[in-house]
Design a protein around this motif. Structure first.
Motif, PDB file in Angstrom:
ATOM      1  N   SER A 396      -2.483   0.783  -2.655  1.00 15.31           N
ATOM      2  CA  SER A 396      -2.364  -0.242  -1.729  1.00 15.31           C
ATOM      3  C   SER A 396      -0.945  -0.863  -1.617  1.00 15.31           C
ATOM      4  O   SER A 396      -0.808  -1.505  -0.528  1.00 15.31           O
ATOM      5  N   ALA A 397      -0.113  -0.710  -2.551  1.00 16.81           N
ATOM      6  CA  ALA A 397       1.118  -1.355  -2.629  1.00 16.81           C
ATOM      7  C   ALA A 397       2.086  -0.470  -2.479  1.00 16.81           C
ATOM      8  O   ALA A 397       3.458  -0.875  -2.935  1.00 16.81           O
ATOM      9  N   ALA A 398       1.987   0.849  -2.328  1.00 20.90           N
ATOM     10  CA  ALA A 398       2.651   2.093  -2.313  1.00 20.90           C
ATOM     11  C   ALA A 398       3.259   2.645  -1.024  1.00 20.90           C
ATOM     12  O   ALA A 398       2.615   2.007   0.035  1.00 20.90           O
ATOM     13  N   THR A 399       4.271   3.485  -0.943  1.00 19.12           N
ATOM     14  CA  THR A 399       4.639   4.022   0.227  1.00 19.12           C
ATOM     15  C   THR A 399       4.096   5.086   0.558  1.00 19.12           C
ATOM     16  O   THR A 399       4.026   6.186  -0.006  1.00 19.12           O
ATOM     17  N   ALA A 400       3.130   5.561   1.475  1.00 23.31           N
ATOM     18  CA  ALA A 400       2.270   6.541   1.917  1.00 23.31           C
ATOM     19  C   ALA A 400       3.283   7.665   2.187  1.00 23.31           C
ATOM     20  O   ALA A 400       2.563   8.615   1.783  1.00 23.31           O
ATOM     21  N   SER A 401       4.278   7.610   2.431  1.00 21.92           N
ATOM     22  CA  SER A 401       5.196   8.812   2.829  1.00 21.92           C
ATOM     23  C   SER A 401       5.674   9.477   1.557  1.00 21.92           C
ATOM     24  O   SER A 401       6.086  10.418   1.460  1.00 21.92           O
ATOM     25  N   LEU A 402       5.226   8.863   0.382  1.00 18.85           N
ATOM     26  CA  LEU A 402       5.893   9.390  -0.994  1.00 18.85           C
ATOM     27  C   LEU A 402       4.394   9.935  -1.665  1.00 18.85           C
ATOM     28  O   LEU A 402       4.841  10.452  -2.783  1.00 18.85           O
TER      29      LEU A 402
END
Length: 566
Positions: A396-402
């Motif tokens: 939830s606090a991360a970059t989905a593209s990674l």
């Protein structure tokens, strides 16, 4: 033969000199030297755990809270007896407060069991303090109420609001990237934490306060009251009165903290988008009563539990907004069909009874299930050849593209290596690489610090890179954000595969498949393992005891000897 009346008050837990009546006589004699009347000494005793410290800014209000607890105890007919235990404050401790969480738990349990008290109020706030107190209370099994210090207020400043410590990290990252001046960063330093209380976002302290409510150890609605609000003092007074009620009608922590209430707390953790540290702490608390948290079960819960709370670092609000928006009563109402409603809290009332009527809710901060912040939970567990027993990612606090990535790794062997090389102009790194920190887990002198939030190398930060995949066997602050894999287990110092990784290796991360794999041939890894050496043994004291007894992240990093038997 008549049954002996159970001892209470100062008559509990007397020393044995071969003459128990003399032991009580001696104890009362010394108590009277402090000015207590016989009428007071005849009352039931409520111990009050005092974690105030000049080193602990989060606990600045503890003296006030203790006075309010004492009012509640006296008003209900008890005798309040405050006593000190270890106080933990993250910024004030070396190598890290996590290194001393188990010491605080040990201290709390020992004092709850050794001293004469019929019930207790546990006063804590800064993020390792509350889990330590819950661990100690679960093991001592003395009727107890958890009272948290509460979060600080955000500060309006030049058109925005600031609070520790998501905004600390946001501004520091901008400073490293050259977008904030020296003058500005020093100016901001004095505006990030301007009131008493724990971090003002959904960091570890606030997450643990909410989980303590979900477990039932904090009365519903009390966990999110701001530290400087008058309601916080009224909550303290209520906690004191409630502790006296627990003497009259005992409800022990082991009746409140159960497998069902632990699963409720897991649901809440996921719906909050809460701190990854809370998973380690909840695992340790559960382990004290013989309940195991299965990371595969966590994944199943995460896939069906949406994030509903829109607070930093996952969203935009602050803890004062969450409290005003309805707090935990509002969140639990939204989750009610996913919860075990037959669990009880410190008042003896079931969760189902508590949730008979809908609570007030402000949808800006506590979303409806139909309009979640995220349709799935905030945390997932990963497994694979790099993490045989698991690792954690706060999606939830991360970059989905990674989330789906295979890349070369740049490895740092310990904190010194990280500090020495991360900003070197000639560091061989690019934005597509994965940064890896090893030998920073609980078995190392580093003590499993909140260093998993590896800084973006300055040359990349200045080029505009704001996130990279980062991996480690340590933790990150609950206030932090980014695509960060944490708690890789077994840790490097325990002989886990992480200890064998080298710069230039390739790693595959798949959030979709819940996998984390080291793409190195088995023969090469065996050659490296033959050359691997375990860390040097600590020489003495707490460091040595911890190193000999501490468990891995999937078991809550508790001391092996302190977990429930069986």
């Amino acid at each position: 033969m008549t049954q002996e009346t159970p001892k209470r008050g100062l008559a509990r837990n007397t020393a044995n000199y071969g003459d128990r009546d003399f032991a009580l006589y001696l104890r009362r004699s010394f108590a009277k030297s402090m000015g207590y009347s016989q009428a007071m000494l005849d009352r039931p005793v409520v111990g009050i755990v005092d974690t105030g410290s000049a080193y602990n800014n989060c606990h600045r209000t503890v003296p006030e809270l203790i006075e309010a607890v004492k009012r509640g105890v006296l008003g209900a007919g008890g005798l309040p007896m405050p006593f000190p235990t270890v106080s933990l404050c993250e910024p004030s401790l070396f190598p890290t407060s996590m290194h001393y969480r188990n010491l605080a738990a040990l201290d709390t349990e020992a004092m709850l069991k050794a001293q004469p008290m019929d019930a207790a109020v546990l006063v804590g706030g800064c993020d390792k303090t509350v889990p330590a107190q819950l661990m100690g209370a679960a093991s001592a099994d003395v009727p107890a109420v958890q009272l948290v210090t509460g979060p600080m207020l955000a500060t309006p400043y030049q058109g925005e609001r600031l609070s520790a410590c998501t905004d600390c990290r946001r501004y520091w990252a901008a400073y490293r990237a050259g977008r904030v001046s020296d003058e500005r960063i020093h100016e901001i330093e004095g505006r990030l934490a301007t009131t008493a209380g724990t971090c003002g976002v959904m960091g570890t302290a606030s997450t643990m306060a909410c989980l303590a409510e979900a477990l039932g150890m904090v009365p519903l609605g009390h966990g999110s009251i701001p530290a400087v609000h008058a309601d916080r003092l009224r909550a303290a007074e209520e906690a004191g009165a409630l502790a006296v009620k627990l003497i009259q009608n005992p409800i022990r922590p082991t009746e409140i903290i159960t497998a069902k209430s632990v699963e409720n707390a897991l649901r809440v953790l996921l719906a909050l988008g809460g701190s990854t540290n809370a998973l380690i702490h909840l695992t340790a608390v559960a382990g004290r009563i013989g309940v195991k948290i299965d990371l595969h079960r966590l994944n199943a819960l995460s896939d069906e539990t949406p994030v509903l709370v829109d607070l930093k670092p996952t969203g935009e609000g602050y803890m004062e907004d969450f409290h005003a928006a309805g707090g935990m009563p509002a969140l639990l109402w939204e989750l009610r069909d996913l919860l075990h409603l037959d669990t009880i809290d410190v008042t003896g009332v079931s969760l189902g009874e508590r949730l008979k009527e809908p609570a007030f809710v402000d949808r800006r901060y506590v979303r409806a299930r139909s309009e979640p912040v995220s349709p799935v939970g905030g945390i997932v567990a990963l497994f694979g050849s790099l993490a045989p027993r698991g690792a954690i990612l706060k999606r939830s606090a991360a970059t989905a593209s990674l989330f789906e990535k295979e890349a070369r790794v740049v490895v740092f062997d310990g904190l010194e290596d990280l500090a020495n090389r991360i900003d070197l102009p000639d560091l061989d790194v690019n934005e597509d690489d994965i940064l890896v920190l090893k030998n920073a887990g609980s078995l190392t002198p580093a003590g499993m610090p909140e260093a998993g939030y590896l800084p973006i190398p300055s040359k990349l930060a200045r080029a505009g890179v704001k996130d990279m995949v980062r991996m480690s066997d340590c933790r990150m602050s609950g206030t932090a954000f980014g695509t960060i894999v944490l708690h890789i287990t077994p840790e490097a110092a325990a002989g886990g595969p992480l200890g064998l990784i080298e710069s230039g290796d390739r790693v595959r991360l798949s959030v979709k498949d819940r996998s984390l794999d080291l793409l190195v041939p088995a023969a090469a890894l065996e050659k490296r393992r033959a050359a691997w050496k375990p860390p040097a043994k600590a020489k003495r004291g707490w460091d040595r005891l911890l190193q000999e007894q501490v468990l891995q992240a999937d078991e809550g990093c508790d001391l092996a000897m302190m977990r429930a038997e069986g």
